[in-house]
Motif scaffolding. Structure first.
Motif, mmCIF file in Angstrom:
data_model
loop_
_atom_site.group_PDB
_atom_site.id
_atom_site.type_symbol
_atom_site.label_atom_id
_atom_site.label_comp_id
_atom_site.label_asym_id
_atom_site.label_seq_id
_atom_site.Cartn_x
_atom_site.Cartn_y
_atom_site.Cartn_z
ATOM 1 N N ASN A 137 48.455 9.898 101.137
ATOM 2 C CA ASN A 137 47.334 10.782 100.823
ATOM 3 C C ASN A 137 46.040 10.013 100.656
ATOM 4 O O ASN A 137 44.955 10.538 100.941
ATOM 5 N N TYR A 178 45.358 19.120 103.879
ATOM 6 C CA TYR A 178 46.134 20.362 103.905
ATOM 7 C C TYR A 178 45.674 21.293 102.789
ATOM 8 O O TYR A 178 45.352 22.453 103.024
ATOM 9 N N SER A 179 45.623 20.780 101.562
ATOM 10 C CA SER A 179 45.083 21.542 100.442
ATOM 11 C C SER A 179 43.564 21.421 100.436
ATOM 12 O O SER A 179 42.973 20.867 101.364
ATOM 13 N N PHE A 232 44.914 14.590 96.307
ATOM 14 C CA PHE A 232 45.589 14.630 95.020
ATOM 15 C C PHE A 232 44.650 14.088 93.946
ATOM 16 O O PHE A 232 43.850 13.165 94.197
ATOM 17 N N MET A 276 52.977 12.840 92.970
ATOM 18 C CA MET A 276 52.077 13.798 93.603
ATOM 19 C C MET A 276 52.773 14.411 94.813
ATOM 20 O O MET A 276 53.245 13.684 95.698
ATOM 21 N N GLU A 284 53.011 18.076 97.580
ATOM 22 C CA GLU A 284 52.555 19.381 98.055
ATOM 23 C C GLU A 284 53.458 19.816 99.195
ATOM 24 O O GLU A 284 54.053 18.986 99.898
ATOM 25 N N ILE A 316 50.547 27.364 100.069
ATOM 26 C CA ILE A 316 50.742 25.951 99.717
ATOM 27 C C ILE A 316 50.949 25.841 98.216
ATOM 28 O O ILE A 316 50.239 26.487 97.426
ATOM 29 N N ARG A 364 51.422 22.867 95.017
ATOM 30 C CA ARG A 364 51.169 21.457 94.713
ATOM 31 C C ARG A 364 51.586 21.168 93.273
ATOM 32 O O ARG A 364 51.375 21.989 92.373
ATOM 33 N N GLU A 381 51.566 17.748 90.403
ATOM 34 C CA GLU A 381 51.197 16.367 90.080
ATOM 35 C C GLU A 381 51.545 16.070 88.627
ATOM 36 O O GLU A 381 51.322 16.900 87.739
ATOM 37 N N SER A 425 44.734 26.423 89.859
ATOM 38 C CA SER A 425 45.373 25.231 89.285
ATOM 39 C C SER A 425 45.469 25.374 87.772
ATOM 40 O O SER A 425 44.637 26.038 87.134
#
Length: 437
Positions: free
Chosen positions: A203, A212-213, A217, A360, A362, A375, A377, A379, A414
């Motif tokens: 990443n 992608y996101s 991260f 991290m 996703e 998606i 994710r 972390e 988030s």
């Protein structure tokens, strides 16, 4: 039948099935090339079919219309394009732009309410190309977080006391990347020199235009401010790197020396006399290779990628180690994308960076017919027990890729929890993207 076609038929008589196919309208522009070029490499367009030199064969019945249109590749895999100038000697100039306007609602783990901002996350002008077929170059500028409001602390001890205020980031310009690449032995041995992303976890080497996101991260560049810079370089450093693809592109290596932290001077010695920062990365490409300098967060069906990577970063008593898995797999016309990065930092007695480990990850599923990708994710930051402040972040979002990475829209919610904090913090991001390169 149009008059033009009647005239054409009267001149050439009977046409072959091949000639009829060449006379059909071009495919719709949404059907991209099967293999998009990496963001920093220039790939010439496919050559036109050669003209028919021999007399046409005897007339044959027209093929059914369905046979004239090939099966389109997965939707959303459009290759970024750019304004290009090419010279006969193998030199070229390519220009591009990256804009990411964003709305953000951001909470805090110690204060109530949410900060609301409309700003431009990235504002970049990109320049790249090649010289004489063996040297590539890339330069981009950025003013990140344009007009994002930042808090300026007041002075409660002043007379009269002054309160905190918000000040917006006003226009300015930074050099984001600036490096040249000499292809000494094609893709097997390249030399990068300049200001660039060192070879850390997957990443941390991705291009911002192909994430992608909605962003990197949170902890990919946890070390970024620790090497003594006047502003945050977002993971970049100046140095020299060797990289290449070997064993039929199934093994990629990157190794380099970078500035790192420079020592201060003493009464008897000049400053900056210490050894440089040494970094390296090895990636095993089980399927397709990632051939560019920057990796992508997803190739949206244009590649079939499954890779394992490992990285290190060492200077004096500072150590970093990371491992990662990346998968980008077309399945039934759709695409499954997932990655996991695990990184460990230990500043030791050299850097002001506490010992910590970040996990991290996703994953998402790109529905090509709808251009949509849900998606998720996760972390986790595990901090040294002597300075406990573990953090957990969870995000859920939806990305809309009507033109792949060229034009997209991403919405993410988030949640952040920090050990010992008053409460959790919520965050919402809605980000558009225009990317041409």
């Amino acid at each position: 039948m149009t008059p033009r076609l009647v005239s054409l038929l009267s001149v050439i008589g009977c046409c072959s099935a091949v000639s009829l196919a060449q006379a059909q309208p071009e495919p719709a522009p949404v059907a991209p090339a099967p293999e998009p070029p990496p963001a920093t490499e220039v790939t010439p367009p496919p050559a036109a079919p050669p003209p028919v030199a021999d007399p046409p064969p005897a007339p044959t019945p027209d093929p059914p219309p369905a046979a004239l249109a090939p099966n389109p590749p997965p939707a959303g895999a459009t290759a970024p394009t750019a304004f290009k100038i090419e010279a006969p000697n193998g030199s070229s100039l390519k220009l591009g732009v990256l804009l990411q306007p964003q709305f953000q609602a951001l909470g805090d783990v110690t204060r109530d309410s949410m900060a609301l901002n409309m700003f431009v996350r990235r504002t970049r002008i990109l320049v790249g190309g090649s010289l004489f077929g063996s040297v590539e170059y890339f330069l981009d500028t950025d003013y990140p977080n344009l007009f994002l409001a930042n808090n300026v602390a007041g002075n409660p001890a002043a007379t009269p006391p002054t309160a905190d205020t918000s000040v917006k980031n006003t226009p300015g310009m930074n050099v984001q990347d600036a490096f040249v690449t000499y292809k000494a032995v094609g893709d097997a041995f390249k030399i990068d020199a300049g200001y660039m992303l060192p070879p850390l976890a997957h990443n941390a080497v991705q291009g911002a235009g192909t994430l992608y996101s909605w962003d990197y991260f949170t902890y990919s560049f946890q070390h970024s401010n620790a090497f003594g810079t006047t502003s945050n370089p977002v993971g970049r450093d100046a140095g020299l790197q060797l990289r290449g693809l070997v064993i039929d592109n199934h093994l990629e290596y990157r190794v380099g020396l970078f500035q790192g932290l420079r020592d201060g001077q003493t009464p008897t010695e000049v400053g900056a006399n210490n050894m440089f920062r040494a970094t390296g990365r090895v990636q095993v490409n089980i399927l397709d290779a990632e051939t560019g300098f920057f990796y992508a967060g997803s190739y949206l069906g244009s590649k079939t990628v499954l890779s394992l990577g490992g990285s290190f970063d060492i200077q004096d008593d500072y150590k970093y180690f990371a491992g990662d898995i990346f998968a980008d797999l077309p399945v039934g016309g759709n695409v499954i994308t997932a990655q996991l990065n695990v990184a460990h930092w230990d500043g030791g007695d050299f850097l002001a960076l506490v010992k910590q480990t970040a996990v991290m990850a996703e994953a998402g599923f790109h529905i090509s017919d709808l251009h949509l990708a849900p998606i998720v994710r996760f972390e986790k930051l595990l901090v040294d027990p002597d300075a406990p402040a573990d953090q957990t972040r969870f995000a859920l979002g939806l990305a809309y890729f009507p033109s792949g990475h060229n034009i997209n829209l991403k919405a993410f919610y988030s949640n952040l929890t920090v050990d010992g904090a008053d409460h959790a913090a919520n965050q919402f991001n809605l980000q558009g993207q225009l990317y041409v390169f």
